[in-house]
Design a protein around this motif. Structure first.
Motif, short mmCIF file in Angstrom:
data_model
loop_
_atom_site.label_atom_id
_atom_site.label_comp_id
_atom_site.label_asym_id
_atom_site.label_seq_id
_atom_site.Cartn_x
_atom_site.Cartn_y
_atom_site.Cartn_z
N UNK A 345 87.69 79.08 134.11
CA UNK A 345 87.78 80.17 135.08
C UNK A 345 89.00 81.04 134.88
N UNK A 346 90.12 80.45 134.46
CA UNK A 346 91.37 81.19 134.37
C UNK A 346 91.71 81.64 132.96
N UNK A 347 91.07 81.04 131.93
CA UNK A 347 91.41 81.36 130.53
C UNK A 347 92.90 81.17 130.28
N UNK A 348 93.37 79.96 130.49
CA UNK A 348 94.80 79.65 130.36
C UNK A 348 95.24 79.74 128.90
N UNK A 349 96.52 80.01 128.71
CA UNK A 349 97.15 80.01 127.38
C UNK A 349 98.40 79.15 127.47
N UNK A 350 98.82 78.62 126.29
CA UNK A 350 100.03 77.80 126.24
C UNK A 350 101.05 78.44 125.32
N UNK A 351 102.32 78.44 125.74
CA UNK A 351 103.41 79.04 124.99
C UNK A 351 104.44 77.96 124.66
N UNK A 352 104.64 77.66 123.36
CA UNK A 352 105.62 76.67 122.92
C UNK A 352 107.01 77.30 122.91
N UNK A 353 107.99 76.58 123.47
CA UNK A 353 109.35 77.12 123.60
C UNK A 353 110.44 76.24 123.01
N UNK A 354 110.16 74.99 122.67
CA UNK A 354 111.24 74.08 122.23
C UNK A 354 110.91 73.39 120.91
N UNK A 355 110.13 73.99 120.05
CA UNK A 355 109.74 73.35 118.80
C UNK A 355 110.89 73.21 117.82
N UNK A 356 111.90 74.08 117.92
CA UNK A 356 113.01 74.04 116.97
C UNK A 356 113.82 72.75 117.08
N UNK A 357 113.73 72.04 118.22
CA UNK A 357 114.51 70.83 118.41
C UNK A 357 113.86 69.59 117.80
N UNK A 358 112.62 69.70 117.33
CA UNK A 358 111.93 68.52 116.79
C UNK A 358 111.53 68.68 115.33
N UNK A 359 111.89 69.79 114.71
CA UNK A 359 111.52 69.98 113.30
C UNK A 359 112.19 68.95 112.41
N UNK A 360 113.45 68.63 112.69
CA UNK A 360 114.17 67.64 111.89
C UNK A 360 113.58 66.26 112.06
N UNK A 361 113.05 65.98 113.24
CA UNK A 361 112.52 64.63 113.54
C UNK A 361 111.31 64.30 112.70
N UNK A 362 110.47 65.28 112.37
CA UNK A 362 109.20 65.01 111.69
C UNK A 362 109.34 64.93 110.17
N UNK A 363 110.52 65.15 109.64
CA UNK A 363 110.66 65.11 108.18
C UNK A 363 110.53 63.70 107.63
N UNK A 364 110.98 62.69 108.37
CA UNK A 364 110.75 61.31 107.95
C UNK A 364 111.73 60.85 106.92
N UNK A 365 111.53 59.57 106.49
CA UNK A 365 112.38 58.93 105.50
C UNK A 365 111.52 58.39 104.39
#
Length: 838
Positions: A345-365
Motif C-alpha cells: 500500500x505504501x511502496x516503502x523504500x530503504x536507505x542505507x546510512x552506515x555501511x562504511x563502518x562494516x566494510x572492513x569487517x567483511x574482508x575476513x582472514x
C-alpha cells in the motif's frame, strides 16, 4: 473469587417489546447472561472491550461461569432508562459452594444514549442490591458498560481539521510521508500500537490512565484499536483505543479508565491523521476531551527510522491540572509484520546510512578463506536461509532472539512473492542487507537500570563467499542522556558467521557470532560482549532433504510392514502344511514379537491423548505425510493381530498335543524362561552401565550413543527394541532344551524377520553420514527412541541376528542340540510314540 480477579461480561438479549397504552414506557422482555472468565484460563493476550455477543471471539474456556436471568422491565421513552428487578442464584456461604439461594432483591438500571457520539459512546448501567449493607447477600453496585450500536454523530471534526492545518508533522522532506486517499486500508492493517512514554515522567504523569500498570515493562504496553469505523471517501473515522500490558493482561480486567474514545479526520495534503480523544473516569460525562493524537505513515526506512506508523498523544490541559500528562509517542508494535502488511500500500523504500563502518569487517582472514573453500554458503536469493533463532549470552544475561532479514539491496524480502525475484539484484558476492532482531528476555538486572527494547534494527553487508554477516545495530534504551538523539544506541557491532550448507561441514562449523558495544567501558550504555549461537539452523536445501528423507522413511516403513505381514501369512501357511511342528514354536518368542508391534500402537495413542499435536516445520507437507502415518498405524495394527493369532494357534496346538496325542515329554516354556530371563536381565544391566558410562564420558556421544543423558524411560523403550531384535533367542534356547527334531519355523519366517529387523540399523548407518544429526528427533523410521542406534549397535545387532538365524537353520536341519559337541548332547529328552494300531 477476588484472588483470581475474574473478568465478567454481560450479554443482554431482548426477546420482545410491548408498548403500554397511554404511557411513555415500553415493557421489555429480555434475558441477562453473565459470564465470568478467570485468569490463566487460556484466553488470548488481547481482548476487545465491547462486543455484541461475547468478549472473546473464540471457543469458551472450561474455566467459565455463566448464568442466564430472565428480565422484565420498563423502558422510559423520555429518559431512555430501563429499570427492572431480577432474581439471581447466589452462594450465601463461601465455605459451602453447594448451598445456593435465590436473591430477588437485585435491581438493574440501563441508560441508553440518544445518539452514538464521542461524548456518549456507550450504554451505562448498574446492577445493585436492594438489601441493607449488613445483609449477607448484599454486594456493592456493579457498573455495566456496553457499546451502543447506531449511526455515529461527529462532534469534533472541526477541531481535528484545525490540528492538521498546524504543520506537516515530524518527518523531513527526505523521509516523506504517505499522502494517499486509502488511509483506512492502511490503518486497518495495524492490530495494536506500541506506547512509548516520556523518558523522565513519573507514573502519574505518563498518560491519561490512572490505573496504569506501573510494574509492567514499558516496552510491553500497547494501545489496541477497537471497533473503528473509517470512511475513505470523507476521511472521517471513530473508535476506541484500549491500554493493555502483556505482562498483566491475563490477570487484570479491562477497566473504563483504560479506554480512549476518539474521532477525527485524515488530511491527504499534509499526510496527517488528526484525532481528538476523550478519557472518562467511569461516569462517561465526557468532561476530559482535551487529548490530541497525530499519526503519520513514513515512506522511507533507515537504520534509525524503522517505523511505518508514528503518532504523538498530547494533553491540552495546563501543567498544573491534575489530568495533565506529558506527551507520549505511538508507533507500530512489531516492525516486520507491520512492514509486510503495508508494503504493497505504501511502496516503502530503504536507505542505507552506515555501511562504511562494516566494510572492513567483511574482508575476513586466511582462516575464513580456508573455511569458505570447504563449502558453499546461503545466498541472498533464499532470504529464509538467513533467518534463525539465536541465543545471545554473556556472563550477566542470556537473551533469545529471532534474527531475520528486512531488505536485500533495495527490495523488501517479505514483500517478494518468490525468492527468485531477488536474483537480478545480486551483482557480486557482497550484498547490502538490513535485519530486524526480535528479543525475548528480561531486562538486564546487573547494569544501569537498563532494559532492552524487543526490537533491534541493523544494517550491513553479507558476503556469500565466506558466509560472513557484519551489521551495525541500533536499539532503543530507557536511559535519558544529554545529547542523546531519539533515545537510541546505534553503536553496536554484530558479527555472524553462517555455517556451510553441507550437513557434514555445518556440524563442524556451526553458526557463531558476537555482539559488541563500540562505546567506552565507562559509558552507561556499554555492555559486555555477547556470544551468538543457535542449535536449530536449517537451510532450505537441507529442509528439502529432510522432507524427502521423512517421506522416504514413511515409504520404507510401509514396505517393511507389508513384507512382515506377508512373512507372517506364509508362516500360517507353513504351519497348516506341517501341523505337527506348530507346538514346538516358542511361546516366549511369539509374545516378544506381538508386544513389539503392540508397544508402538500404545505409545502412539499416548501421544494423541496427551494433546501433543505440535508439528515441526519438516512435516508440514499438505497433510499427505499425515495420511501415510495413518496407513502405517493401520498396517501395524494388522500385523499385531496376525502375530496375536499365531500365538493363539501355537498355544492351542501345544495344549492339544499334550492332552490328546500323549507326547511323553513336556514342552515346558518355564525352562525357556529360566534361561532367557537371566540373559535379558544381564543384558539390561550391561546396557544401563553403558548408558551411565557414556553420559559421563568425555568421548563423543554419537560414537556409541546419539543422545546424551537419555531419560531412563527412553532407555527402557530402546532396550525393548533390542529384545525384539533378538526375537529368535527364545526359539534357539527352546530347541536346545527340548532337543527338537522338528522344523517349527519356515525359512522365510526366521530369515525374513531377521532381515527386516536388521534393515533399520543398516539404514541408520547410512543415514548418519547423509543427513543432519541435530534433526534426529524428526526421524520416522529407525527412531532412536524405539531401539539402540549408533555405529556399534548398527553393526552388532545385525550380526547377532544373523548368528541366531544361522543357529535356527542348523537346529532344524541337524537337531536342536547340534550347536554343541556331540559328546555333550546327551540322550534326547523326548521321542515320538506311534499311534496304536487297530
Amino acid at each position: 473469587m477476588q484472588q483470581s480477579r475474574p473478568f465478567v461480561s454481560v450479554e443482554f438479549r431482548v426477546t420482545s417489546l410491548l408498548t403500554i397504552q397511554k404511557s411513555s414506557t415500553i415493557q421489555v422482555h429480555a434475558t441477562l447472561i453473565l459470564r465470568r472468565y478467570y485468569s490463566g484460563s487460556g484466553v488470548s493476550n488481547w481482548r476487545p472491550v465491547f462486543r455484541a455477543s461475547r468478549p472473546w471471539n473464540h471457543r469458551p474456556s472450561p474455566r467459565r461461569f455463566s448464568q442466564s436471568v430472565p428480565v422484565i422491565g420498563l423502558l422510559s421513552v423520555e429518559t431512555r432508562e430501563l429499570s427492572a428487578t431480577v432474581c439471581f442464584s447466589k452462594h450465601d456461604n463461601p465455605r459451602d459452594p453447594s448451598h445456593i439461594v435465590q436473591d430477588c432483591k437485585i435491581a438493574i438500571n440501563l441508560k441508553y444514549p440518544e445518539a452514538r457520539s464521542m461524548l456518549t459512546p456507550v450504554i451505562v448501567g448498574t446492577i445493585k442490591s436492594l438489601r441493607t449493607p449488613s445483609d449477607s447477600l448484599y454486594f456493592n453496585p456493579v457498573q455495566v458498560y456496553a457499546n451502543f450500536m447506531g449511526n455515529y454523530v461527529y462532534s469534533k471534526l472541526d477541531e481535528s481539521k484545525t490540528m492538521c492545518d498546524g504543520g506537516n508533522g515530524e518527518f523531513s522532506q527526505e523521509i516523506g510521508v504517505y499522502k494517499g486517499a486509502n488511509v483506512c486500508s492502511v490503518l486497518m492493517k495495524f492490530y495494536e500500537l506500541q506506547v512509548l512514554w516520556d523518558a523522565d515522567c513519573n507514573s502519574s504523569r505518563c498518560g491519561p490512565f490512572t490505573e496504569m500498570a506501573s510494574d509492567a515493562d514499558p516496552w510491553l504496553q500497547k494501545l489496541a484499536i477497537d471497533l473503528m469505523d473509517c470512511d475513505d471517501t470523507t476521511g472521517h473515522m471513530n473508535g476506541f483505543l484500549v491500554l493493555s500490558s502483556w505482562r498483566v493482561i491475563n490477570t487484570s480486567p479491562v477497566t473504563v479508565d483504560s479506554v480512549l474514545a476518539f474521532e477525527g479526520s485524515w488530511s491527504s495534503s499534509s499526510g496527517q491523521l488528526c484525532l481528538v480523544a476523550c478519557h472518562y473516569s467511569g461516569n462517561y460525562s465526557g468532561e476530559d476531551c482535551s487529548i490530541q493524537i497525530h499519526v503519520q505513515f513514513p515512506l522511507t526506512l533507515t537504520l534509525q527510522q524503522r517505523l511505518v506508523l508514528l503518532g504523538h498523544v498530547a494533553s491540552l490541559k495546563n501543567s498544573s491540572d491534575p489530568r495533565y500528562f506529558k506527551p507520549f509517542a505511538l508507533q507500530a508494535s512489531s516492525v516486520i509484520p507491520s512492514i509486510q502488511q503495508v508494503q504493497p500500500l505504501l511502496n516503502l523504500v530503504y536507505n542505507y546510512t552506515r555501511l562504511d563502518q562494516v566494510e572492513e569487517c567483511t574482508r575476513g582472514t586466511a582462516g575464513d578463506n580456508k573455511t569458505a573453500q570447504e563449502g558453499k554458503y546461503p545466498g541472498v536469493s533464499n532470504f529464509i536461509d538467513l533467518s534463525f533463532l539465536a541465543q545471545f549470552k554473556n556472563q550477566k544475561q542470556i537473551k533469545r532472539a529471532f534474527v531475520r532479514p528486512l531488505t536485500v539491496g533495495s527490495s523488501f524480502v517479505q514483500a517478494a512473492v518468490q525468492p527468485a525475484e531477488l536474483l537480478p539484484l545480486v551483482t557480486s558476492s557482497k550484498s547490502n542487507v538490513s535485519f530486524s532482531i526480535s528479543l525475548d528476555g528480561q531486562p538486564d538486572e546487573h547494569s544501569a537500570s537498563e532494559s532492552w527494547h524487543p526490537e533491534i534494527s541493523a544494517e550491513g553487508i553479507y558476503d556469500t563467499n565466506s558466509g560472513k554477516l557484519c551489521l551495525i545495530g541500533c536499539r532503543m534504551v530507557d536511559i535519558p542522556q544529554k545529547g542523546f538523539k531519539d533515545r537510541k544506541d546505534c553503536e553496536i557491532l554484530i558479527k555472524i558467521q553462517y555455517p556451510p550448507s553441507d550437513p557434514a561441514l555445518s556440524e563442524k562449523h556451526p553458526l557463531s557470532g558476537t555482539i559488541l558495544s563500540l562505546r567506552n567501558n565507562t559509558d552507561p550504555l556499554h555492555f559486555e560482549p555477547m556470544e551468538v549461537s543457535t542449535s536449530n539452523l536449517l537451510y532450505s536445501i537441507q529442509a528439502r532433504d529432510a522432507l524427502w528423507r521423512k517421506d522416504f522413511e514413511i515409504f520404507l516403513s510401509m514396505i517393511t510392514l507389508s513384507i512382515m505381514v506377508i512373512v507372517v501369512i506364509l508362516q500360517f501357511m507353513y504351519s497348516r502344511r506341517h501341523p505337527e511342528a506348530l507346538p514346538y514354536m516358542s511361546l516366549l518368542m511369539l509374545v516378544i514379537l506381538t508386544l513389539g508391534h503392540m508397544i508402538p500402537l500404545v505409545l502412539n495413542f499416548e501421544a494423541i491423548f496427551s494433546g501433543n499435536t505440535q508439528k515441526t516445520p519438516l512435516v508440514l507437507s499438505g497433510g499427505w505425510i499425515e495420511v501415510k502415518e495413518v496407513i502405517i498405524r493401520i498396517m501395524t495394527m494388522a500385523l499385531f493381530l496376525l502375530q496375536l493369532r499365531l500365538l493363539q494357534l501355537a498355544w492351542t496346538a501345544r495344549h492339544s498335543r499334550l492332552t490328546q496325542e500323549g507326547i511323553q515329554i513336556e514342552l515346558s516354556e518355564r525352562k525357556v524362561l529360566k534361561v532367557c530371563l537371566p540373559l535379558y536381565l544381564l543384558g539390561a544391566i550391561l546396557a544401563c552401565f553403558l548408558q551411565w558410562l557414556l553420559s559421563y564420558s568425555a568421548l563423543e556421544a554419537h560414537f556409541l550413543w546419539k543422545a546424551m543423558q537419555v531419560a531412563w524411560w527412553a532407555f527402557l523403550k530402546g532396550y525393548t527394541g533390542l529384545v525384539v531384535d533378538f526375537f529368535l533367542l527364545p526359539q534357539v534356547v527352546a530347541n536346545f532344551l527340548w532337543g527338537v527334531q522338528e522344523k517349527p519355523l519356515s525359512r522365510i519366517f526366521y530369515g525374513g524377520m531377521t532381515g527386516l529387523r536388521s534393515l533399520p540399523h543398516l539404514y541408520d548407518a547410512y543415514r548418519t553420514y547423509k543427513f543432519i544429526p541435530q534433526y534426529s528427533g524428526d526421524y520416522f523410521y529407525a527412531t532412536p527412541e524405539s531401539d539402540f542406534f549408533s555405529l556399534i549397535w548398527d553393526i552388532f545387532i545385525p550380526c547377532v541376528g544373523l548368528l541366531l538365524a544361522l543357529a535356527i537353520f542348523l537346529q532344524q536341519k541337524f537337531g536342536g542340540r547340534c550347536i554343541i559337541p556331540s559328546k555333550w548332547r546327551g540322550n534326547p529328552t523326548y521321542q515320538k510314540i506311534s499311534p496304536p494300531t487297530a
